[in-house]
Structure formats: structure tokens, C-alpha cells
Enzyme design. Sequence first.
Site, mmCIF file in Angstrom:
data_model
loop_
_atom_site.group_PDB
_atom_site.id
_atom_site.type_symbol
_atom_site.label_atom_id
_atom_site.label_comp_id
_atom_site.label_asym_id
_atom_site.label_seq_id
_atom_site.Cartn_x
_atom_site.Cartn_y
_atom_site.Cartn_z
ATOM 1 N N ARG A 16 0.805 -1.223 0.000
ATOM 2 C CA ARG A 16 0.000 0.000 0.000
ATOM 3 C C ARG A 16 0.844 1.282 0.000
ATOM 4 O O ARG A 16 0.308 2.365 -0.217
ATOM 5 C CB ARG A 16 -0.953 -0.012 1.197
ATOM 6 C CG ARG A 16 -2.176 -0.891 0.971
ATOM 7 C CD ARG A 16 -3.078 -0.913 2.180
ATOM 8 N NE ARG A 16 -2.561 -1.801 3.219
ATOM 9 C CZ ARG A 16 -3.104 -1.928 4.430
ATOM 10 N NH1 ARG A 16 -4.171 -1.207 4.758
ATOM 11 N NH2 ARG A 16 -2.582 -2.757 5.311
ATOM 12 N N ASN A 168 -4.567 -5.465 20.580
ATOM 13 C CA ASN A 168 -3.204 -5.963 20.488
ATOM 14 C C ASN A 168 -2.382 -5.030 19.601
ATOM 15 O O ASN A 168 -2.791 -4.673 18.502
ATOM 16 C CB ASN A 168 -3.210 -7.370 19.891
ATOM 17 C CG ASN A 168 -1.820 -7.921 19.685
ATOM 18 O OD1 ASN A 168 -0.934 -7.672 20.490
ATOM 19 N ND2 ASN A 168 -1.632 -8.683 18.617
ATOM 20 N N ASN A 384 39.637 25.884 -6.314
ATOM 21 C CA ASN A 384 40.220 24.688 -5.713
ATOM 22 C C ASN A 384 40.230 23.461 -6.627
ATOM 23 O O ASN A 384 40.801 22.442 -6.275
ATOM 24 C CB ASN A 384 39.472 24.344 -4.421
ATOM 25 C CG ASN A 384 37.991 24.119 -4.654
ATOM 26 O OD1 ASN A 384 37.373 24.788 -5.469
ATOM 27 N ND2 ASN A 384 37.408 23.185 -3.920
#
Length: 466
Positions: A16, A168, A384
Site C-alpha cells: 500500500r 493488540n 580549488n
Amino acid sequence: MEEVIALVLAAGKGTRMKSEKPKVVHEVLYKPMINHVVDELKALGVDEIIVVVGHEAKQVEDIVDGVTFVYQDQQLGTGHAVLQAKDVLADKEGMTLVLCGDAPLVRKETLKELINYHQENQNKATLMSADCDTSTHYGRVIKIDGQVKGIVEYKDLQDSQKDITEMNTSEYCFDNQALFAALAKVTNDNAQKEYYLTDVIGIMNEDNLKVDAYKIDDFNEVGGINDRVALAEATQILRDRINKEHLLNGVNIIDPQNTYIGRDVVIGIDTTIEPGCIIKGNTVIGNNCHIGPYCEFTNMEIKDNVEIKFSVLSDSIIECGVDIGPYSRLRTNCHIKENAHLGNFVEMKKAIFGKGSKASHLTYVGDAEVGEDVNFGCGTITSNYDGKNKSLTKIEDNVFIGCNTNLVAPVTVRRNAYIAAGSTITKEVEEDALAIARARQVNKEGYSKILKEIREQEYAKRNKKK
């Protein structure tokens, strides 16, 4: 306390979520779900953490360290997932926590309470439960005289059970030996042909083992995430929880609804956070700082009395009294020393920037060591990169750099030197020297008229062709 082992179930695909990534890799408040769970277990101090992986296991392995991985090649239910750890766990004594990898809001304090309850009541299994609305589609806990007799799925509730609100949460604490003894008896005799961990509860009852439930107050802490709507909701819940903790600890958050602070961030007292800020990773902010609006920090160490506004900073250290922004960018191991100033549109990368030094606007400093009380004029850059290699620019104390200067690395500017505006410096500037690296100005009298005539002739020529 007896040994505590944690088993985190993280093998699912999460259909999902509509994603090619495994569910537990998706982020809640800039941190993958699985890392939320594992980091809380590490903070709790469990003896071992085992993670069950399956779908796109490599993606999970790449972001989680300090754990043991076991593999569930076929997703045949939660009981089957736990059984994949049999070779690692079956012979061990102690307690085993079984947690869901898609429940990232669980707190170490709650897990500690679950363990204590399990141990104090001498249970063989303790499931974590919470009260819910009667319409909530979660399995219900069936109790008789304090003993958990079973878990009934919502769709299977009988009329006499539909007023049960204790649900639960799918988080458990087991006696390890009892867990694997019961798992050996679990079958897949059901419509889905899967092995359910919840069947262990009934089996333990048949064996006259004590099974109980520890009810927590915050249902949001253990809710699983199944889609991106729930993912966004979990982020909001965690954001609000974290911001509340910081407010209570002495941080001034102007607009908590528009401030996002990660779970691992530490902020000192009397620091103000303006709206629109995103602060994440292992960022530490000191006391009495002012973080202006719309800043983004990742893995930053920011000391006391610092002011930063409208800036994006990562993986760097900011010492006390520094002033940064607006619209500055720091990345990759910068170290900004005390009382330095970085202003508008200044970018630094792998730079040490000394005490009291200033780069007020439109400056790039990369792969550089800058001393104390150095002044960068507007438009200065350290060149650099030569297309293949990065090289160091070193600037010593009390150097003054004029506007629009290019410092072509590798190069060193010694202390007390001056660099004239518009210079391109390619070799060392000695101490106390003035470096001028530009063509001498030449003024040609009346030449602007000639240039104007040339432009007009060219314009006429081009338009005649049309």
C-alpha cells in the site's frame, strides 16, 4: 536483569506504500522507520538486536548497523518471520522482545516498562496493548481473570466481544525458550496459509503458561504504518512530541507547527528557533543561540551564542559567537571558529575559517585553511578544482583580500598580506606583501565614440540582411 534480545520484523514489502522500496526504509521525520526502532533499542541497552529482512533486504542492510540480520525469503506470516531467527535464538535463555519495524514511534521508556512488567509478574508472554475505539480494526485482547486467553481479529469478533476496547499492538515480550517451544506447534491451517505469531498465545494457554498484557496510554506510539497517509500522520505526531519536549526543556520554538526537529537533535536552553526550520541528523545546538527562519541543518555541531538565518548547513562545526547568513551554505567538514562572520551568499566546503575572520558576501571558500582576522572582499573565490584534483588554499592571520579576487590553489598567502581587488593569485604571497595580479589600467581618449560607431555599423549590417 536477565538477557534481553530484540527481534524486529522488517521483511514486508508494504504494497500500500506504492513504492519499490521496502516499507521500513520510508522516512518518518527524516529518518527511516527501521532506524527509529533500532535506535530506541540501542538506547534501551538490549543485549542483542536481530532484524528479519526479506523484500529488498539490501536496502535495509545498507542503512542499519550494529545488528544481526536473518532472512525471510517468503513472507508466510509473523510466526514464520520469528522462526527465521531460530538458529540464532532457540537455545538462548532470557527475554525476547518482538517488535514491528513499521512502528517507528515506540519509545525506549515504554519498552523498558514492558520488560519490567513482564519480569515482575513472572510471565512467559506479555503482549503490549492499548485502548482503542470500538470501530478500530485491530485484534482484541481476550482476558479471563487477568490471563490473556487469546487475540481475536476484528472481523472475527462475536457480538459479545464487540465492546472490547483493549487491542493488540503486535509488540511482545516473551520468555525465549517458551516462545520457540510454542512456535514449534504453530500451523498454517488457515485461509491465508500463514503462520501467525498470535497463535502462540493460545498454545501457551494450553500449556498452562502465564500470559498477560501490559496496557500503554498512547495508542499512537505503537500504530503500524501501512500507507503514505499514515506516514505523514506519524511525522506530525513525532514532530509535535519532539517539539513539546524541547519547549519543556527551555528551548523557545516560535511556531511548533512549522518547525521540524529530528529525534536525535539536541538543543540547549534559551535558544530560539524561528518558523520554517528543519533540523535533522545528529545535530547539536548550544545555549542562547538564535536560529532565524527557514534554516536547514544536518549533522551540525553549533556552540553557544550563535546566530544563523536563512541558511543551509551540514556536517560542520560552528564555534561560539559566530554570525551566519542570510543565505549561506556550509557543507562537508567546515570548522568556523569563534566570532567569525559569514554573510549573504557565502558558500564553504572543507574549510577551516579562523577566529574573527569575515566573508560578508558573494564568496566561495573550498578546501581552505583560513587564519584569524582575515577579511574576504565581495566576490572572492578559492579556485580549488582543476578539473581532476582538489587543492588547498592556505591563508594566514590578518590577511586582507580585495574584492573579486581569485585564489588559484594550491597557493599560500602569508600573514599580514594585502591582495589588490581584481587579482588572480597563482603563487605564494609573502608576509606583509601587497599582491597585485591584474593588467595596468589604460585610458584611450575619445575611444568610446569609435566603439559606438563600430556597434552602429554592425547593427546596420545585420538588419540589412533581414
